[in-house]
Structures are given as C-alpha cells and as structure tokens.
Design a protein around this motif. Structure first.
Motif, PDB file in Angstrom:
ATOM      1  N   ALA A 262       0.854  -1.191   0.000  1.00  0.00           N
ATOM      2  CA  ALA A 262       0.000   0.000   0.000  1.00  0.00           C
ATOM      3  C   ALA A 262       0.887   1.237   0.000  1.00  0.00           C
ATOM      4  O   ALA A 262       1.550   1.530   0.990  1.00  0.00           O
ATOM      5  CB  ALA A 262      -0.922   0.005   1.216  1.00  0.00           C
ATOM      6  N   TYR A 263       0.887   1.934  -1.123  1.00  0.00           N
ATOM      7  CA  TYR A 263       1.734   3.120  -1.222  1.00  0.00           C
ATOM      8  C   TYR A 263       1.114   4.114  -2.199  1.00  0.00           C
ATOM      9  O   TYR A 263       0.245   3.779  -2.999  1.00  0.00           O
ATOM     10  CB  TYR A 263       3.150   2.738  -1.670  1.00  0.00           C
ATOM     11  CG  TYR A 263       3.235   2.093  -3.039  1.00  0.00           C
ATOM     12  CD1 TYR A 263       3.449   2.862  -4.175  1.00  0.00           C
ATOM     13  CD2 TYR A 263       3.094   0.712  -3.182  1.00  0.00           C
ATOM     14  CE1 TYR A 263       3.529   2.279  -5.431  1.00  0.00           C
ATOM     15  CE2 TYR A 263       3.167   0.112  -4.428  1.00  0.00           C
ATOM     16  CZ  TYR A 263       3.378   0.900  -5.548  1.00  0.00           C
ATOM     17  OH  TYR A 263       3.438   0.312  -6.790  1.00  0.00           O
ATOM     18  N   ARG A 264       1.563   5.340  -2.112  1.00  0.00           N
ATOM     19  CA  ARG A 264       1.147   6.379  -3.032  1.00  0.00           C
ATOM     20  C   ARG A 264       2.392   6.999  -3.664  1.00  0.00           C
ATOM     21  O   ARG A 264       3.521   6.677  -3.240  1.00  0.00           O
ATOM     22  CB  ARG A 264       0.321   7.443  -2.320  1.00  0.00           C
ATOM     23  CG  ARG A 264       1.083   8.222  -1.256  1.00  0.00           C
ATOM     24  CD  ARG A 264       0.158   9.160  -0.490  1.00  0.00           C
ATOM     25  NE  ARG A 264       0.901  10.000   0.441  1.00  0.00           N
ATOM     26  CZ  ARG A 264       1.392  11.197   0.135  1.00  0.00           C
ATOM     27  NH1 ARG A 264       1.212  11.698  -1.088  1.00  0.00           N
ATOM     28  NH2 ARG A 264       2.054  11.912   1.018  1.00  0.00           N
ATOM     29  N   TYR A 265       2.195   7.892  -4.611  1.00  0.00           N
ATOM     30  CA  TYR A 265       3.350   8.513  -5.260  1.00  0.00           C
ATOM     31  C   TYR A 265       3.158  10.017  -5.372  1.00  0.00           C
ATOM     32  O   TYR A 265       2.038  10.538  -5.338  1.00  0.00           O
ATOM     33  CB  TYR A 265       3.593   7.902  -6.643  1.00  0.00           C
ATOM     34  CG  TYR A 265       2.564   8.287  -7.693  1.00  0.00           C
ATOM     35  CD1 TYR A 265       2.742   9.420  -8.493  1.00  0.00           C
ATOM     36  CD2 TYR A 265       1.404   7.530  -7.876  1.00  0.00           C
ATOM     37  CE1 TYR A 265       1.783   9.783  -9.444  1.00  0.00           C
ATOM     38  CE2 TYR A 265       0.456   7.892  -8.823  1.00  0.00           C
ATOM     39  CZ  TYR A 265       0.652   9.011  -9.600  1.00  0.00           C
ATOM     40  OH  TYR A 265      -0.286   9.376 -10.533  1.00  0.00           O
ATOM     41  N   GLU A 266       4.270  10.723  -5.480  1.00  0.00           N
ATOM     42  CA  GLU A 266       4.284  12.160  -5.695  1.00  0.00           C
ATOM     43  C   GLU A 266       5.297  12.468  -6.791  1.00  0.00           C
ATOM     44  O   GLU A 266       6.344  11.822  -6.870  1.00  0.00           O
ATOM     45  CB  GLU A 266       4.683  12.920  -4.423  1.00  0.00           C
ATOM     46  CG  GLU A 266       3.711  12.781  -3.266  1.00  0.00           C
ATOM     47  CD  GLU A 266       4.210  13.470  -2.006  1.00  0.00           C
ATOM     48  OE1 GLU A 266       5.408  13.871  -1.995  1.00  0.00           O
ATOM     49  OE2 GLU A 266       3.437  13.606  -1.047  1.00  0.00           O
ATOM     50  N   ILE A 267       4.991  13.448  -7.624  1.00  0.00           N
ATOM     51  CA  ILE A 267       5.908  13.884  -8.680  1.00  0.00           C
ATOM     52  C   ILE A 267       6.154  15.375  -8.522  1.00  0.00           C
ATOM     53  O   ILE A 267       5.202  16.161  -8.425  1.00  0.00           O
ATOM     54  CB  ILE A 267       5.350  13.603 -10.090  1.00  0.00           C
ATOM     55  CG1 ILE A 267       5.059  12.105 -10.274  1.00  0.00           C
ATOM     56  CG2 ILE A 267       6.332  14.075 -11.160  1.00  0.00           C
ATOM     57  CD1 ILE A 267       4.436  11.758 -11.617  1.00  0.00           C
ATOM     58  N   GLU A 268       7.427  15.749  -8.453  1.00  0.00           N
ATOM     59  CA  GLU A 268       7.802  17.156  -8.410  1.00  0.00           C
ATOM     60  C   GLU A 268       8.706  17.453  -9.595  1.00  0.00           C
ATOM     61  O   GLU A 268       9.731  16.784  -9.788  1.00  0.00           O
ATOM     62  CB  GLU A 268       8.526  17.490  -7.100  1.00  0.00           C
ATOM     63  CG  GLU A 268       7.641  17.404  -5.868  1.00  0.00           C
ATOM     64  CD  GLU A 268       8.364  17.883  -4.618  1.00  0.00           C
ATOM     65  OE1 GLU A 268       9.487  18.415  -4.751  1.00  0.00           O
ATOM     66  OE2 GLU A 268       7.808  17.711  -3.524  1.00  0.00           O
ATOM     67  N   ARG A 269       8.336  18.443 -10.361  1.00  0.00           N
ATOM     68  CA  ARG A 269       9.122  18.814 -11.539  1.00  0.00           C
ATOM     69  C   ARG A 269       9.851  20.129 -11.274  1.00  0.00           C
ATOM     70  O   ARG A 269       9.211  21.152 -11.011  1.00  0.00           O
ATOM     71  CB  ARG A 269       8.211  18.936 -12.767  1.00  0.00           C
ATOM     72  CG  ARG A 269       7.554  17.614 -13.149  1.00  0.00           C
ATOM     73  CD  ARG A 269       6.601  17.760 -14.325  1.00  0.00           C
ATOM     74  NE  ARG A 269       6.020  16.458 -14.673  1.00  0.00           N
ATOM     75  CZ  ARG A 269       4.931  15.966 -14.104  1.00  0.00           C
ATOM     76  NH1 ARG A 269       4.319  16.667 -13.155  1.00  0.00           N
ATOM     77  NH2 ARG A 269       4.465  14.785 -14.459  1.00  0.00           N
TER      78      ARG A 269
END
Length: 325
Positions: A262-269
């Motif tokens: 169980a995990y989520r993700y984040e994207i930073e550009r």
C-alpha cells in the motif's frame, strides 16, 4: 521478530530439548543442541548482510529466499555439519532435528508481524504478513527472558519452557481474535474496503491500520477499538508516461514496489530535474512516512539518483540523495 526475541526463543528450544533422553544424558550433545538451537533461531536473518551491498538488495532479499522451505533445510544441515566438527561423537540426527525445529520456528513466527516473509518461496512469491504480532513483542520477550532466569536458578527447563510455549500459543490465539475484532470494526466503518492492513504496535491495544477502498487510502490508528483517521489520500492510477516508466525500471523502485502492498506517489518537476517519490503508508510515525523510494532524473529521463529505505526526516533524505549524486 526482532533479534533478541529470536535468540531467547532459541535458548528456550535448547532448554526444551532436554525432554529428549539422548540430549539429557549426553552433555556434549546437549551443548551442541543448545548452540544449534540458538544459532538456528537467528540463522535465516543472516541475510541482513545484504545491507552491506545496498538497501534495494536488502529489501528484495531480506526474509525472502533465506526464509524459504529449501533454505530452512539448508540452514539446519549447515549448522549441524558445522557443529559436528567440534562435537564429532554426538548423535547427528538428534542435533539436526532440534536445530531444524529452531530454524523452522524462526520462519513461522516471522509471518505473524506486519513485515512478513516469503515463507512459501519459490512456490509462492507473495509476502505473507498476517499482522497479529508486533516485530518486538514485550510480553513474549519477557516470558522467554523469565524462563531463562528461572532455568539459571534451577527450574526444570522442560516444565518451564513447556509452560511458556503453551502460554505463548494461547497468546497467539488471543492476538488472532484481537485482529479479527479490529477488522470487523473497520469493515463496519468502511463497507467498501478492498484491503485492510494491520500493524500492531508495542502497545497491546493500539494498532496502525491502512484501509484501501476503490477511491481512497485511509491511514488510521485504532486504540481500544476507537478509530482515529490520521490521513486520507485519493488513489491515483500511475500515468503511462516516460518519466514514470523510467522510474519503474530503477532497482530501488522495483524493490520498494515488490515489498510494499500500500503506497502512493508524488511527482515534483523542477527546472533541471524531476523527482518521483513512492511512499509506503504502513509505517506512519509522528505524522511522517519513513519508508520511501525516491528517484530523480534529468529532462531526458536518465536516472540521476535513487534511494529506498527508512528516512525519518526530509533533511536526511535530501542529504542521502546528495551523497548518491
């Protein structure tokens, strides 16, 4: 289980082994069995040495192949043959049988915590993590430790440890019903739940839980049956993009995704790089999620740095990434 509990459990098996007349009547065999039980109770965790290579290798292999049925057999044989060098005249079958029991018990108890193990590998590569018992359970450790002191003070080891193992057996049954009660409560509150992950804490009636529904992840504490929602995350599908596909090819990310249910993700550009972070939801501590996988890449999706492991502050994570660049 933690190392201390595994070792005290090995001492308990060494004491219980005196129920075997061959062990009780032969001091050399008793010494060999005692050493075999203690070493065997920890042997599968010798895969900790993978950590000297890197975290990705450690996470991929810890409690993996080293805890499989074949490995259990090999550990017991290796320990027995090694001890036979120092105790050449002892009955090897008795030595092997008690050592095998110790190794088997190590793997068996590991499936009951939230970390789990691949105990059925290679037949089934799925992680088995029942989430009944905390990795360090003070009640069980206390019982094993009390048994060791009682034995040192002259108590009969068979009666002492036979009683302790029976009490622990009842304790496991109680913890099964404790978890069942938590699951029943959560299912009533979240009837659309598709997955519920429980993580017992060192406090007997306090649990960390992750509830997955078709649209959300809920991270909560459950204390004496009272549910306290700490965080709610909307589920997002993984984008079919070049940056995400590049991240999926990274070894640290592969190890993380293989391990975490169980995990989520984040994207930073940023101007000169992209950072993608995968966050395991099971280990919330003081509002922070310490188990992560992070990968940075340039605008052409070439991996610059990557890391997976336990980091307890953003500052330490950034220092770790800088050291890897």
């Amino acid at each position: 289980m933690d190392t201390a509990t595994h070792i005290t459990m090995g001492i308990a098996i060494g004491g219980l082994a005196t129920i075997d007349p061959a062990v009780e009547q032969n001091p050399d065999l008793f010494q060999a069995v005692f050493i075999g039980a203690v070493v065997g109770s920890h042997a599968p965790d010798f895969d900790t040495f993978f950590k000297f290579k890197d975290n990705a290798t450690y996470i991929r292999h810890h409690r993996g192949s080293s805890h499989s049925p074949l490995a259990v057999l090999l550990w017991s044989i290796l320990i027995t043959l090694s001890l036979a060098i120092f105790f050449p005249d002892v009955a090897l079958m008795h030595l092997w049988a008690w050592t095998l029991l110790s190794v088997m018990l190590h793997v068996f108890v590991d499936i009951f915590n939230a970390y789990g193990t691949q105990a059925l590998r290679p037949f089934v590569n799925q992680w088995i993590a029942l989430g009944w018992i905390n990795t360090f359970d003070p009640y069980m450790f206390g019982l094993y430790l009390a048994g060791a002191f009682a034995w040192l003070l002259g108590a009969d080891p068979v009666i002492t440890y036979g009683t302790i193992f029976f009490v622990i057996f009842l304790y496991y049954i109680k913890r099964f019903f404790d978890k069942k009660e938590i699951i029943d409560i959560l299912n009533k509150h979240f009837p659309s739940a598709t997955k519920i992950i429980t993580q017992p804490t060192i406090k007997h009636n306090t649990w960390r839980v992750v509830i997955e529904t078709p649209k959300y992840y809920f991270v909560a504490d459950c204390d004496h049956g009272h549910i306290d929602i700490k965080d709610t995350f909307k589920k997002r599908d993984f984008p079919d993009s070049a940056e995400m596909n590049a991240a999926f090819q990274d070894e640290n990310v592969k190890s993380f995704r293989n391990f975490s249910p169980a995990y989520r993700y984040e994207i930073e550009r940023h101007d000169d790089y992209i950072e993608i972070r995968f966050i395991d939801l099971r280990y919330r501590t003081d509002g922070h999620y310490p188990f992560v996988a992070v990968v940075t890449m340039d605008k052409f999706y070439n991996i610059l740095t990557s890391y997976t492991g336990w980091i307890y502050s953003e500052e330490k994570l950034q220092k770790k990434l800088e050291s890897l660049s």
